[in-house]
Design a protein around this motif. Structure first.
Motif, PDB file in Angstrom:
ATOM      1  N   ARG A   1       4.208   2.646  -7.121  1.00 39.01           N
ATOM      2  CA  ARG A   1       3.437   3.207  -6.453  1.00 39.01           C
ATOM      3  C   ARG A   1       2.716   3.573  -5.671  1.00 39.01           C
ATOM      4  N   ALA A   2       2.136   5.167  -5.326  1.00 35.35           N
ATOM      5  CA  ALA A   2       2.698   6.382  -4.932  1.00 35.35           C
ATOM      6  C   ALA A   2       1.617   5.442  -3.027  1.00 35.35           C
TER       7      ALA A   2
ATOM      8  N   LYS B   1       0.313   7.388  -0.882  1.00 33.77           N
ATOM      9  CA  LYS B   1      -0.795   7.019  -0.733  1.00 33.77           C
ATOM     10  C   LYS B   1      -1.293   5.871  -1.187  1.00 33.77           C
ATOM     11  N   ASN B   2      -1.772   5.625  -1.887  1.00 31.89           N
ATOM     12  CA  ASN B   2      -1.914   4.270  -2.959  1.00 31.89           C
ATOM     13  C   ASN B   2      -1.765   3.354  -1.775  1.00 31.89           C
TER      14      ASN B   2
ATOM     15  N   HIS C   1       5.354  14.100   0.357  1.00 33.87           N
ATOM     16  CA  HIS C   1       4.243  13.723  -0.710  1.00 33.87           C
ATOM     17  C   HIS C   1       3.888  12.530  -1.694  1.00 33.87           C
TER      18      HIS C   1
ATOM     19  N   ALA D   1       2.518  11.364  -4.229  1.00 36.31           N
ATOM     20  CA  ALA D   1       3.113  10.744  -5.142  1.00 36.31           C
ATOM     21  C   ALA D   1       4.626  10.019  -5.154  1.00 36.31           C
ATOM     22  N   THR D   2       5.183   9.718  -3.720  1.00 37.51           N
ATOM     23  CA  THR D   2       6.613   9.304  -4.150  1.00 37.51           C
ATOM     24  C   THR D   2       6.304   8.299  -3.763  1.00 37.51           C
ATOM     25  N   PRO D   3       7.360   7.194  -4.638  1.00 34.84           N
ATOM     26  CA  PRO D   3       6.791   5.651  -4.561  1.00 34.84           C
ATOM     27  C   PRO D   3       7.166   5.728  -3.872  1.00 34.84           C
TER      28      PRO D   3
ATOM     29  N   GLN E   1      -5.797  11.307  -6.887  1.00 35.22           N
ATOM     30  CA  GLN E   1      -4.566   9.914  -6.861  1.00 35.22           C
ATOM     31  C   GLN E   1      -5.921   8.908  -7.398  1.00 35.22           C
TER      32      GLN E   1
ATOM     33  N   THR F   1      -6.888  14.011  -2.798  1.00 34.84           N
ATOM     34  CA  THR F   1      -5.351  14.196  -2.077  1.00 34.84           C
ATOM     35  C   THR F   1      -5.253  15.613  -1.657  1.00 34.84           C
TER      36      THR F   1
ATOM     37  N   GLU G   1       8.594  16.585  -3.026  1.00 33.29           N
ATOM     38  CA  GLU G   1       8.693  14.861  -3.760  1.00 33.29           C
ATOM     39  C   GLU G   1       9.950  15.062  -3.488  1.00 33.29           C
TER      40      GLU G   1
END
Length: 274
Positions: free
Chosen positions: A155-156, A158-159, A185, A187-189, A259, A264, A273
């Motif tokens: 998961r990203a 941020k989450n 970034h 969205a980076t895992p 997101q 975001t 990224e």
DNA sequence: CACCCCACCTGCGTGC
DNA sequence: TGCACGCAGGTGGGGT
């Protein structure tokens, strides 16, 4: 609304005024909050008890009352805790009103009713707290621990940061600000971050949360402290709510994306990224 | 389990 | 002016 800094500011404002003050009576609003004890339970466990101590866990506020009774509050998105002189004009959207000795009343106001107000009798552990993760300022939180928790997570980041079961208290505003400061970034895992990345994230998390507390929290629309005042940290936000405005580091227009259903904000140049 | 989406609410700003 | 729509600091339940 309130994330860790806002709840902490409310706690610090209330603690000296509420400690050792007795609850005389309780009034409950018409409409129920998402999670709320019954009027009967409030009536049974609150009146007559002294408030011994206030505590924050993540975004939860705990009132430790005489006789090991706990009142647990969560402000959701639009909750406010206002300490007023008695009598004061009735507020709209008041859901819980504690009449206190010394001519004061504490009002829990919540327009959207996403908040929680739950009373726990002696010996009953507040269930919601079992889901609350570690405090960002705890020594238990280290870059190594974060890296371990994020290991193999797709998961990203941020989450992941906003998941209160891991790190408690970080919501949408501060997650955005932290990732900009750490130049990651959103969205980076989470599992792709190195220990060096987590070191930066943790350092920026603590710096930003601390600065926000010092500025009285962030008011973007609803947030007020227990005295009815706005915060000031919204003046220091670098990315949140600034879609299309130039990045304060490089001048590139900031971008907004969604997101997990939340907005975001980030700089496409400073937060590449991986 | 991990992850995602949606529901839960009211109010406000925007665009037609 | 009025109405429809999108969006808002959070959490938790249910589906995949």
């Amino acid at each position: 609304m309130p994330e860790l800094p806002e709840v902490e500011v409310i706690l610090r404002g209330l603690a000296p005024r509420l400690q050792n003050r007795r609850i005389l009576a309780v009034a409950v609003g018409e409409k129920r909050l998402r999670q709320e004890s019954s009027p009967g339970e409030f009536g049974r466990w609150l009146p007559g008890r002294n408030i011994l101590e206030l505590e924050r866990r993540g975004k939860y506020l705990l009132f430790h009352l005489e006789g090991k009774v706990i009142l647990l509050l969560h402000l959701g998105m639009t909750g406010r805790l206002l300490l007023q002189p008695t009598p004061s004009p009735a507020l709209p959207h008041a859901h819980l009103l504690l009449q206190l000795e010394g001519g004061l009343q504490l009002v829990f106001q919540d327009v959207r009713r996403f908040g929680q107000a739950l009373v726990f009798p002696p010996g009953v552990a507040p269930a919601p707290l079992s889901q609350v993760g570690r405090e960002p300022f705890s020594r238990q939180v280290t870059p190594q621990w974060l890296s371990q928790e994020a290991r193999a997570r797709s998961r990203a980041v941020k989450n992941f940061l906003m998941d209160g079961r891991v790190l408690a208290g970080i919501g949408n505003i501060y997650a955005n600000e932290i990732l900009f400061a750490a130049r990651l970034h959103p969205a980076t895992p989470a599992g792709d971050l190195s220990v060096e990345d987590w070191t930066r994230v943790l350092k920026e998390t603590r710096r930003i949360l601390k600065a926000a507390i010092a500025k009285g929290g962030t008011t973007v629309s609803d947030y007020l402290n227990s005295q009815g005042e706005t915060g000031l940290f919204q003046l220091e936000l670098l990315v949140y709510g600034r879609e299309g405005e130039p990045c304060k580091t490089c001048g590139q227009p900031l971008v907004r994306m969604a997101q997990g259903g939340r907005s975001t904000f980030f700089c496409p140049r400073c937060q590449k990224e991986k």
